[in-house]
Design a protein around this motif. Structure first.
Motif, PDB file in Angstrom:
ATOM      1  N   UNK A 149       6.197 -25.138   6.178  1.00 41.36           N
ATOM      2  CA  UNK A 149       5.698 -23.874   6.721  1.00 41.36           C
ATOM      3  C   UNK A 149       4.524 -23.347   5.903  1.00 41.36           C
ATOM      4  N   UNK A 150       3.540 -22.805   6.613  1.00 41.83           N
ATOM      5  CA  UNK A 150       2.394 -22.146   5.986  1.00 41.83           C
ATOM      6  C   UNK A 150       2.362 -20.725   6.539  1.00 41.83           C
ATOM      7  N   UNK A 151       2.464 -19.747   5.630  1.00 44.69           N
ATOM      8  CA  UNK A 151       2.516 -18.329   6.026  1.00 44.69           C
ATOM      9  C   UNK A 151       1.587 -17.503   5.150  1.00 44.69           C
ATOM     10  N   UNK A 152       1.059 -16.407   5.687  1.00 42.25           N
ATOM     11  CA  UNK A 152       0.332 -15.478   4.823  1.00 42.25           C
ATOM     12  C   UNK A 152       1.269 -14.966   3.722  1.00 42.25           C
ATOM     13  N   UNK A 153       0.751 -14.779   2.547  1.00 48.16           N
ATOM     14  CA  UNK A 153       1.535 -14.390   1.369  1.00 48.16           C
ATOM     15  C   UNK A 153       2.471 -13.195   1.611  1.00 48.16           C
ATOM     16  N   UNK A 154       2.042 -12.126   2.308  1.00 49.49           N
ATOM     17  CA  UNK A 154       2.941 -10.981   2.504  1.00 49.49           C
ATOM     18  C   UNK A 154       4.234 -11.327   3.270  1.00 49.49           C
ATOM     19  N   UNK A 155       4.200 -12.344   4.114  1.00 50.29           N
ATOM     20  CA  UNK A 155       5.400 -12.714   4.876  1.00 50.29           C
ATOM     21  C   UNK A 155       6.422 -13.500   4.052  1.00 50.29           C
ATOM     22  N   UNK A 156       6.021 -13.990   2.897  1.00 52.59           N
ATOM     23  CA  UNK A 156       6.953 -14.747   2.046  1.00 52.59           C
ATOM     24  C   UNK A 156       8.156 -13.893   1.654  1.00 52.59           C
ATOM     25  N   UNK A 157       7.948 -12.603   1.512  1.00 56.15           N
ATOM     26  CA  UNK A 157       9.026 -11.692   1.100  1.00 56.15           C
ATOM     27  C   UNK A 157      10.133 -11.595   2.145  1.00 56.15           C
ATOM     28  N   UNK A 158       9.863 -11.977   3.393  1.00 56.00           N
ATOM     29  CA  UNK A 158      10.878 -11.900   4.445  1.00 56.00           C
ATOM     30  C   UNK A 158      11.833 -13.092   4.408  1.00 56.00           C
ATOM     31  N   UNK A 159      11.557 -14.073   3.545  1.00 52.84           N
ATOM     32  CA  UNK A 159      12.387 -15.268   3.434  1.00 52.84           C
ATOM     33  C   UNK A 159      13.291 -15.182   2.216  1.00 52.84           C
ATOM     34  N   UNK A 160      14.390 -15.913   2.260  1.00 52.32           N
ATOM     35  CA  UNK A 160      15.326 -15.972   1.141  1.00 52.32           C
ATOM     36  C   UNK A 160      14.637 -16.667  -0.027  1.00 52.32           C
ATOM     37  N   UNK A 161      15.032 -16.323  -1.230  1.00 53.82           N
ATOM     38  CA  UNK A 161      14.381 -16.844  -2.433  1.00 53.82           C
ATOM     39  C   UNK A 161      14.346 -18.372  -2.478  1.00 53.82           C
ATOM     40  N   UNK A 162      15.432 -19.026  -2.050  1.00 56.06           N
ATOM     41  CA  UNK A 162      15.454 -20.497  -2.100  1.00 56.06           C
ATOM     42  C   UNK A 162      14.485 -21.127  -1.095  1.00 56.06           C
ATOM     43  N   UNK A 163      14.104 -20.371  -0.076  1.00 54.69           N
ATOM     44  CA  UNK A 163      13.145 -20.876   0.913  1.00 54.69           C
ATOM     45  C   UNK A 163      11.706 -20.704   0.430  1.00 54.69           C
ATOM     46  N   UNK A 164      11.474 -19.688  -0.366  1.00 49.83           N
ATOM     47  CA  UNK A 164      10.107 -19.340  -0.776  1.00 49.83           C
ATOM     48  C   UNK A 164       9.411 -20.441  -1.564  1.00 49.83           C
ATOM     49  N   UNK A 165      10.157 -21.182  -2.373  1.00 47.59           N
ATOM     50  CA  UNK A 165       9.555 -22.240  -3.172  1.00 47.59           C
ATOM     51  C   UNK A 165       8.978 -23.356  -2.323  1.00 47.59           C
ATOM     52  N   UNK A 166       9.480 -23.494  -1.125  1.00 47.77           N
ATOM     53  CA  UNK A 166       9.062 -24.567  -0.225  1.00 47.77           C
ATOM     54  C   UNK A 166       7.918 -24.141   0.702  1.00 47.77           C
ATOM     55  N   UNK A 167       7.772 -22.834   0.909  1.00 51.00           N
ATOM     56  CA  UNK A 167       6.758 -22.302   1.828  1.00 51.00           C
ATOM     57  C   UNK A 167       5.409 -22.251   1.121  1.00 51.00           C
ATOM     58  N   UNK A 168       4.368 -22.621   1.852  1.00 53.61           N
ATOM     59  CA  UNK A 168       3.008 -22.538   1.321  1.00 53.61           C
ATOM     60  C   UNK A 168       2.325 -21.282   1.824  1.00 53.61           C
ATOM     61  N   UNK A 169       1.427 -20.725   1.011  1.00 54.31           N
ATOM     62  CA  UNK A 169       0.585 -19.667   1.534  1.00 54.31           C
ATOM     63  C   UNK A 169      -0.685 -20.313   2.077  1.00 54.31           C
ATOM     64  N   UNK A 170      -1.486 -19.566   2.789  1.00 51.76           N
ATOM     65  CA  UNK A 170      -2.666 -20.125   3.464  1.00 51.76           C
ATOM     66  C   UNK A 170      -3.638 -20.722   2.446  1.00 51.76           C
TER      67      UNK A 170
END
Length: 153
Positions: free
Chosen positions: A121-142
């Motif tokens: 997943x690639x999301x704008x940085x502000x949307x990372x906060x809507x995910x659980x902490x264990x998911x955030x490490x895997x998500x990329x910002x733009x």
């Protein structure tokens, strides 16, 4: 326009005669797609996921048809089949796929499935906060995605 030119309708490409046009409020496909009709992608996924029994080196094993296809393609490539070698190299080229979205808070189950499919997943940085902490490490910002994409040249 007035007079006889007002009612005139030019027939041509993309403009069928009035007699051949659908009536207002009526669908061209009134019954729609039948319930339970499956598409090619659904059928292919089910067929490739089906398990078959094989005997290999005197041992019986159960593999999916997809696993068996990869096994056979690899065996052909090892024997020097240039077409099989080409197909394996092509399949190996796309290691990780990326999905740019604005969808906040996708479930852990969905992200686990995406990880298994090597879809990141690639999301704008502000949307990372809507995910659980264990998911955030895997998500990329733009910005991170653009850095990866730029290094692929």
């Amino acid at each position: 326009m007035s007079g006889p030119d007002k009612d005139r309708y030019e027939v041509g490409y993309g403009k069928p005669p009035k007699s051949g046009q659908f009536q207002k409020g009526k669908s061209g496909n009134p019954r729609g797609r039948p319930k339970g009709a499956r598409g090619l992608k659904t059928d292919l996924k089910a067929e490739l996921g089906e398990r078959v029994t094989i005997t290999e080196n005197g041992r019986t094993r159960k593999l999916t048809k997809q696993q068996l296809m990869v096994k056979q393609l690899t065996a052909k490539a090892v024997k020097g089949d240039m077409r099989a070698i080409s197909k394996l190299a092509e399949a190996d080229r796309i290691m990780e796929k990326h999905l740019l979205t604005l969808e906040p808070a996708i479930s852990r189950t969905q992200t686990a499935e995406m990880q298994a499919q090597k879809l990141r997943l690639v999301l704008p940085k502000p949307l990372h906060a809507t995910f659980h902490e264990e998911q955030r490490g895997w998500i990329l910002d733009v910005a991170g995605f653009l850095q990866i994409a730029g290094s692929c040249d």
